[in-house]
Design an enzyme around this catalytic site. Structure first.
Site, PDB file in Angstrom:
ATOM      1  N   TRP A 167       3.323   0.825  -8.372  1.00 23.86           N
ATOM      2  CA  TRP A 167       3.342   2.014  -7.518  1.00 23.86           C
ATOM      3  C   TRP A 167       4.153   1.823  -6.240  1.00 23.86           C
ATOM      4  O   TRP A 167       4.404   2.792  -5.535  1.00 23.86           O
ATOM      5  CB  TRP A 167       1.898   2.415  -7.139  1.00 23.86           C
ATOM      6  CG  TRP A 167       1.094   1.241  -6.649  1.00 23.86           C
ATOM      7  CD1 TRP A 167       0.220   0.506  -7.392  1.00 23.86           C
ATOM      8  CD2 TRP A 167       1.128   0.635  -5.352  1.00 23.86           C
ATOM      9  NE1 TRP A 167      -0.298  -0.522  -6.642  1.00 23.86           N
ATOM     10  CE2 TRP A 167       0.245  -0.466  -5.382  1.00 23.86           C
ATOM     11  CE3 TRP A 167       1.806   0.908  -4.172  1.00 23.86           C
ATOM     12  CZ2 TRP A 167       0.025  -1.296  -4.270  1.00 23.86           C
ATOM     13  CZ3 TRP A 167       1.602   0.074  -3.064  1.00 23.86           C
ATOM     14  CH2 TRP A 167       0.711  -0.999  -3.134  1.00 23.86           C
ATOM     15  N   ASN A 168       4.520   0.586  -5.884  1.00 20.59           N
ATOM     16  CA  ASN A 168       5.080   0.409  -4.536  1.00 20.59           C
ATOM     17  C   ASN A 168       6.506   0.943  -4.372  1.00 20.59           C
ATOM     18  O   ASN A 168       6.911   1.318  -3.282  1.00 20.59           O
ATOM     19  CB  ASN A 168       4.960  -1.044  -4.054  1.00 20.59           C
ATOM     20  CG  ASN A 168       5.614  -2.035  -4.960  1.00 20.59           C
ATOM     21  OD1 ASN A 168       5.985  -1.722  -6.079  1.00 20.59           O
ATOM     22  ND2 ASN A 168       5.756  -3.264  -4.482  1.00 20.59           N
ATOM     23  N   LYS A 191       5.754   3.343 -18.921  1.00 25.10           N
ATOM     24  CA  LYS A 191       4.443   3.715 -18.364  1.00 25.10           C
ATOM     25  C   LYS A 191       4.491   3.441 -16.874  1.00 25.10           C
ATOM     26  O   LYS A 191       4.390   2.305 -16.427  1.00 25.10           O
ATOM     27  CB  LYS A 191       3.301   2.912 -19.000  1.00 25.10           C
ATOM     28  CG  LYS A 191       1.936   3.534 -18.631  1.00 25.10           C
ATOM     29  CD  LYS A 191       0.809   2.555 -18.566  1.00 25.10           C
ATOM     30  CE  LYS A 191       0.724   1.782 -17.282  1.00 25.10           C
ATOM     31  NZ  LYS A 191       0.453   2.569 -16.056  1.00 25.10           N
ATOM     32  N   PRO A 192       4.657   4.500 -16.073  1.00 23.55           N
ATOM     33  CA  PRO A 192       4.656   4.282 -14.623  1.00 23.55           C
ATOM     34  C   PRO A 192       3.225   4.068 -14.132  1.00 23.55           C
ATOM     35  O   PRO A 192       2.272   4.402 -14.840  1.00 23.55           O
ATOM     36  CB  PRO A 192       5.235   5.584 -14.072  1.00 23.55           C
ATOM     37  CG  PRO A 192       4.955   6.616 -15.111  1.00 23.55           C
ATOM     38  CD  PRO A 192       4.840   5.918 -16.443  1.00 23.55           C
ATOM     39  N   ALA A 193       3.085   3.557 -12.933  1.00 20.53           N
ATOM     40  CA  ALA A 193       1.746   3.366 -12.355  1.00 20.53           C
ATOM     41  C   ALA A 193       1.054   4.723 -12.224  1.00 20.53           C
ATOM     42  O   ALA A 193       1.696   5.724 -11.894  1.00 20.53           O
ATOM     43  CB  ALA A 193       1.877   2.710 -10.989  1.00 20.53           C
ATOM     44  N   GLY A 245       4.581  -6.249 -11.709  1.00 15.37           N
ATOM     45  CA  GLY A 245       3.201  -6.057 -11.252  1.00 15.37           C
ATOM     46  C   GLY A 245       2.558  -7.397 -10.948  1.00 15.37           C
ATOM     47  O   GLY A 245       3.246  -8.365 -10.615  1.00 15.37           O
ATOM     48  N   SER A 246       1.253  -7.442 -11.094  1.00 13.53           N
ATOM     49  CA  SER A 246       0.534  -8.652 -10.699  1.00 13.53           C
ATOM     50  C   SER A 246       0.724  -9.780 -11.708  1.00 13.53           C
ATOM     51  O   SER A 246       0.954  -9.544 -12.897  1.00 13.53           O
ATOM     52  CB  SER A 246      -0.951  -8.324 -10.566  1.00 13.53           C
ATOM     53  OG  SER A 246      -1.443  -7.876 -11.811  1.00 13.53           O
ATOM     54  N   GLU A 267       8.342  -9.614 -13.588  1.00 16.19           N
ATOM     55  CA  GLU A 267       8.584  -9.720 -12.149  1.00 16.19           C
ATOM     56  C   GLU A 267       7.209  -9.597 -11.507  1.00 16.19           C
ATOM     57  O   GLU A 267       6.640  -8.513 -11.453  1.00 16.19           O
ATOM     58  CB  GLU A 267       9.555  -8.608 -11.725  1.00 16.19           C
ATOM     59  CG  GLU A 267      10.275  -8.918 -10.446  1.00 16.19           C
ATOM     60  CD  GLU A 267       9.531  -8.387  -9.250  1.00 16.19           C
ATOM     61  OE1 GLU A 267       8.729  -9.162  -8.677  1.00 16.19           O
ATOM     62  OE2 GLU A 267       9.738  -7.217  -8.911  1.00 16.19           O
ATOM     63  N   LEU A 268       6.658 -10.735 -11.089  1.00 16.36           N
ATOM     64  CA  LEU A 268       5.243 -10.787 -10.713  1.00 16.36           C
ATOM     65  C   LEU A 268       5.064 -11.007  -9.205  1.00 16.36           C
ATOM     66  O   LEU A 268       5.984 -10.821  -8.437  1.00 16.36           O
ATOM     67  CB  LEU A 268       4.555 -11.876 -11.545  1.00 16.36           C
ATOM     68  CG  LEU A 268       4.841 -11.782 -13.063  1.00 16.36           C
ATOM     69  CD1 LEU A 268       4.208 -12.923 -13.821  1.00 16.36           C
ATOM     70  CD2 LEU A 268       4.374 -10.438 -13.628  1.00 16.36           C
ATOM     71  N   CYS A 301       6.676  -7.017  -3.062  1.00 12.97           N
ATOM     72  CA  CYS A 301       6.443  -8.375  -3.580  1.00 12.97           C
ATOM     73  C   CYS A 301       7.332  -9.401  -2.894  1.00 12.97           C
ATOM     74  O   CYS A 301       7.093 -10.595  -3.002  1.00 12.97           O
ATOM     75  CB  CYS A 301       6.613  -8.404  -5.087  1.00 12.97           C
ATOM     76  SG  CYS A 301       8.150  -7.643  -5.578  1.00 12.97           S
ATOM     77  N   GLU A 398      -1.003 -12.941  -1.898  1.00 14.52           N
ATOM     78  CA  GLU A 398      -0.091 -11.926  -1.377  1.00 14.52           C
ATOM     79  C   GLU A 398      -0.894 -10.953  -0.493  1.00 14.52           C
ATOM     80  O   GLU A 398      -1.889 -10.389  -0.953  1.00 14.52           O
ATOM     81  CB  GLU A 398       0.451 -11.178  -2.592  1.00 14.52           C
ATOM     82  CG  GLU A 398       1.790 -10.610  -2.441  1.00 14.52           C
ATOM     83  CD  GLU A 398       2.333 -10.145  -3.796  1.00 14.52           C
ATOM     84  OE1 GLU A 398       1.558  -9.866  -4.717  1.00 14.52           O
ATOM     85  OE2 GLU A 398       3.557 -10.046  -3.896  1.00 14.52           O
ATOM     86  N   GLU A 475      16.691  -8.803 -12.666  1.00 11.34           N
ATOM     87  CA  GLU A 475      16.963  -7.363 -12.636  1.00 11.34           C
ATOM     88  C   GLU A 475      18.123  -7.122 -11.682  1.00 11.34           C
ATOM     89  O   GLU A 475      18.246  -7.794 -10.656  1.00 11.34           O
ATOM     90  CB  GLU A 475      15.714  -6.601 -12.188  1.00 11.34           C
ATOM     91  CG  GLU A 475      14.593  -6.776 -13.203  1.00 11.34           C
ATOM     92  CD  GLU A 475      13.456  -5.785 -13.044  1.00 11.34           C
ATOM     93  OE1 GLU A 475      12.913  -5.693 -11.933  1.00 11.34           O
ATOM     94  OE2 GLU A 475      13.123  -5.098 -14.019  1.00 11.34           O
TER      95      GLU A 475
HETATM   96  P1  ADP Z   1      -0.875  -3.705  -8.773  1.00 12.48           P
HETATM   97  O1  ADP Z   1      -1.971  -4.570  -8.271  1.00 12.48           O
HETATM   98  O2  ADP Z   1       0.374  -3.752  -7.994  1.00 12.48           O
HETATM   99  O3  ADP Z   1      -1.317  -2.296  -9.099  1.00 12.48           O
HETATM  100  P2  ADP Z   1      -0.935  -4.240 -11.563  1.00 12.48           P
HETATM  101  O4  ADP Z   1      -0.400  -5.440 -12.273  1.00 12.48           O
HETATM  102  O5  ADP Z   1      -2.380  -3.984 -11.655  1.00 12.48           O
HETATM  103  O6  ADP Z   1      -0.415  -4.388 -10.093  1.00 12.48           O
HETATM  104  O7  ADP Z   1      -0.195  -2.924 -12.049  1.00 12.48           O
HETATM  105  C1  ADP Z   1       1.195  -2.834 -12.319  1.00 12.48           C
HETATM  106  C2  ADP Z   1       1.402  -1.922 -13.522  1.00 12.48           C
HETATM  107  O8  ADP Z   1       0.726  -2.505 -14.629  1.00 12.48           O
HETATM  108  C3  ADP Z   1       0.807  -0.524 -13.361  1.00 12.48           C
HETATM  109  O9  ADP Z   1       1.628   0.398 -14.071  1.00 12.48           O
HETATM  110  C4  ADP Z   1      -0.543  -0.654 -14.038  1.00 12.48           C
HETATM  111  O10 ADP Z   1      -1.035   0.579 -14.521  1.00 12.48           O
HETATM  112  C5  ADP Z   1      -0.186  -1.569 -15.199  1.00 12.48           C
HETATM  113  N1  ADP Z   1      -1.309  -2.313 -15.760  1.00 12.48           N
HETATM  114  C6  ADP Z   1      -2.443  -2.730 -15.154  1.00 12.48           C
HETATM  115  N2  ADP Z   1      -3.233  -3.371 -16.023  1.00 12.48           N
HETATM  116  C7  ADP Z   1      -2.580  -3.371 -17.229  1.00 12.48           C
HETATM  117  C8  ADP Z   1      -2.866  -3.883 -18.536  1.00 12.48           C
HETATM  118  N3  ADP Z   1      -3.972  -4.534 -18.793  1.00 12.48           N
HETATM  119  N4  ADP Z   1      -1.940  -3.682 -19.501  1.00 12.48           N
HETATM  120  C9  ADP Z   1      -0.801  -3.027 -19.246  1.00 12.48           C
HETATM  121  N5  ADP Z   1      -0.467  -2.524 -18.052  1.00 12.48           N
HETATM  122  C10 ADP Z   1      -1.341  -2.694 -17.052  1.00 12.48           C
END
Ligand code: ADP
Length: 499
Positions: A167-168, A191-193, A245-246, A267-268, A301, A398, A475
């Protein structure tokens, strides 16, 4: 095709207020998908619902993958020039609609409007860059070790791509994946946030207006991230997963992708050190620290997470830094004098408050900012906290908020060891006027990206990506296209056998 966002004349400016008052739809095969089951998209600055989007699940994700797989058959054999033309048009349309997209971004994500405009331009720059790079997916000819054999490689699009974005950066994280994938000849399910799906849907509409054929890009909006993610990472038609994401979710996606051995770009998370050496230019160091730390209210990040300052420059640097931090204005991102918007949600705010409390309990001192820990709002005033030590939680994780953690150090070798003492390796920054130190320190920092006397390092032309548990894959840059290409090696026998 009915346009949801544009009028039929694609160059008309959008009335975004009017647009936001209508429901949004997901998109499969260039068809807008509605559902009786929707989720709210809320404004973090006010807590108000902006609009709703369909809450899709496993069946629609499978449908989107099938649409992408069918589209791949024809899209993968278009010429790079044809793909380039569509991408270029998409770039122009995004640029033309900057105001509407930026406004939507500030509403759904919270960042100040000036930053949102900057992100639209930065996000569009990936589309422009890869519109050009589409034409440069060169293979190579290889000098043959054997007479009568000719060896060469060709590059081909890898297949259907699953892109999962955070989402950031609701535009840039999306275009950074979609543009190279589409340029390479791949088709995509995005699949966007769930927090920020609107910008992605606006981009979709512009992509259709730019002439992107059906099925090349499909968007699944959902709060069922785990279920949708499971389909995307296990479906045999998906050949590549690109995730930002995370680290925790990245590891899960890698594990799930193992069953069908998909190519991955991850990209974590990061834990960026920012080192100010005694011989730094203070004005440069402070301005770069501010840019790196406080962009998007500290929710990037690559944000500086740990500020290490050498003893000789410590007090003068802190004094200038404090004055700069005290000038920041926290508020609704739509107000033009706002420099720090709200955090994305309550969980994010609670996490930052917990970091402050833990650090204070372990001896840290707040020297600027009065964190409004009790208020209902999602704002955190920019805060400087000094006397930080490695034992504090904010040293290990973080921060993702406008909290600047300062450490003091004495020797270069000590600070390099401290900086590297983390499982992460995304970005690092340092400040010095000594060219020998530039090389020495840069080579020893275990990070995928280094800023020297600079706090803003991301550009479409440069390879963005981490080391260690910050993931892998690049990227942007010419490497960005490679992530979506398969290299095929060909050995041609040219011997003539005569009877
Ligand atoms: P943040 O803490 O920055 O929200 P996340 O890793 O939780 O980081 O989320 C980044 C993206 O990954 C979002 O689009 C979120 O919906 C998606 N996401 C979160 N959990 C899962 C999962 N188990 N499988 C696939 N996508 C996921």
């Amino acid at each position: 095709m009915t346009y949801l966002f544009l009028r039929q004349e694609e160059t008309d400016m959008i009335d975004i207020h009017n647009r936001l008052s209508q429901p949004f739809a997901a998109c499969i095969n260039n068809e807008w998908i509605y559902s009786p089951i929707c989720f709210d998209v809320t404004n973090p600055a006010t807590g108000e619902t902006i609009t709703t989007v369909p809450n899709l699940g496993i069946a629609e994700t499978e449908q989107a993958i099938e649409a992408a797989a069918t589209a791949f058959e024809s899209w993968s054999i278009t010429t790079p020039k044809e793909r380039s033309k569509i991408l270029h048009k998409w770039f122009l349309l995004i640029t033309e609609h900057t105001e509407a997209i930026a406004h939507t971004m500030t509403l759904e994500q919270g960042k100040p409007i000036a930053e949102a405009r900057g992100e639209v331009s930065y996000g569009a720059s990936f589309v422009e860059w890869f519109a050009e790079e589409a034409k440069r997916s060169y293979g190579e000819t290889i000098p043959s070790p054997a007479a009568g054999k000719r060896l060469f490689t060709i590059k081909q699009p890898i297949g259907v791509v699953a892109a999962i974005t955070p989402w950031n950066f609701p535009v840039a994280m999306v275009t950074r994946k979609l543009a190279p994938a589409i340029a390479a000849g791949c088709t995509v399910v995005l699949k966007p946030a769930a927090e920020t799906p609107l910008c992605a849907l606006l981009l979709m509409e512009l992509a259709i207006a730019a002439g992107l054929p059906k099925g090349v890009l499909n968007i699944i909006t959902s709060t069922a991230a785990a279920a949708v993610g499971k389909v995307l990472t296990t479906h045999p038609s998906v050949k590549k997963v690109s995730f930002t994401g995370s680290t925790e979710v990245g590891k899960l996606l890698m594990e799930q992708s193992a069953s069908t051995l998909k190519k991955l770009s991850l990209e974590l998370g990061g834990n960026a050190p920012l080192i100010v050496f005694d011989d730094a230019d203070i004005a440069v160091a402070v301005s770069a620290t501010m840019a790196s730390k406080f962009r998007n209210a500290g929710q990037t990040c690559v944000c500086a997470n740990r500020i290490y300052v050498q003893t000789g420059i410590y007090y003068p640097y802190i004094e200038v830094l404090k004055a700069a931090v005290e000038k920041l204005v926290t508020g609704n991102g739509l107000l033009t004098d706002t420099s720090i918007g709200p955090l994305i949600n309550r969980e994010a705010k609670d996490k930052v408050i917990a970091f402050i409390k833990d650090a204070e309990n372990k001896g840290a001192k707040i020297i600027a900012g009065i964190p409004d820990t009790e208020a209902d709002s999602l704002y955190i005033h920019p805060t400087i906290i000094t006397n930080c030590t490695p034992e504090m939680d904010l040293s290990k994780e973080e921060i993702f908020g406008p909290l600047l953690a300062v450490y003091i150090f004495d020797k270069e070798e000590d600070v390099i060891a401290l900086a590297n003492d983390t499982p992460y390796g995304l970005a690092a920054y340092f400040f010095t006027e000594n060219v020998r130190r530039c090389y020495r320190v840069m080579e020893q920092l275990d990070y995928g990206m280094i800023g020297i006397n600079e706090g803003i390092i991301s550009h479409a032309e440069a390879p963005f990506g981490g080391m260690k548990q910050s993931g892998f894959g690049k990227e942007g840059s010419r490497y960005g296209l490679e992530e979506y290409l398969a290299t095929k090696y060909v050995c041609l026998n040219t011997t003539e056998y005569k009877n």
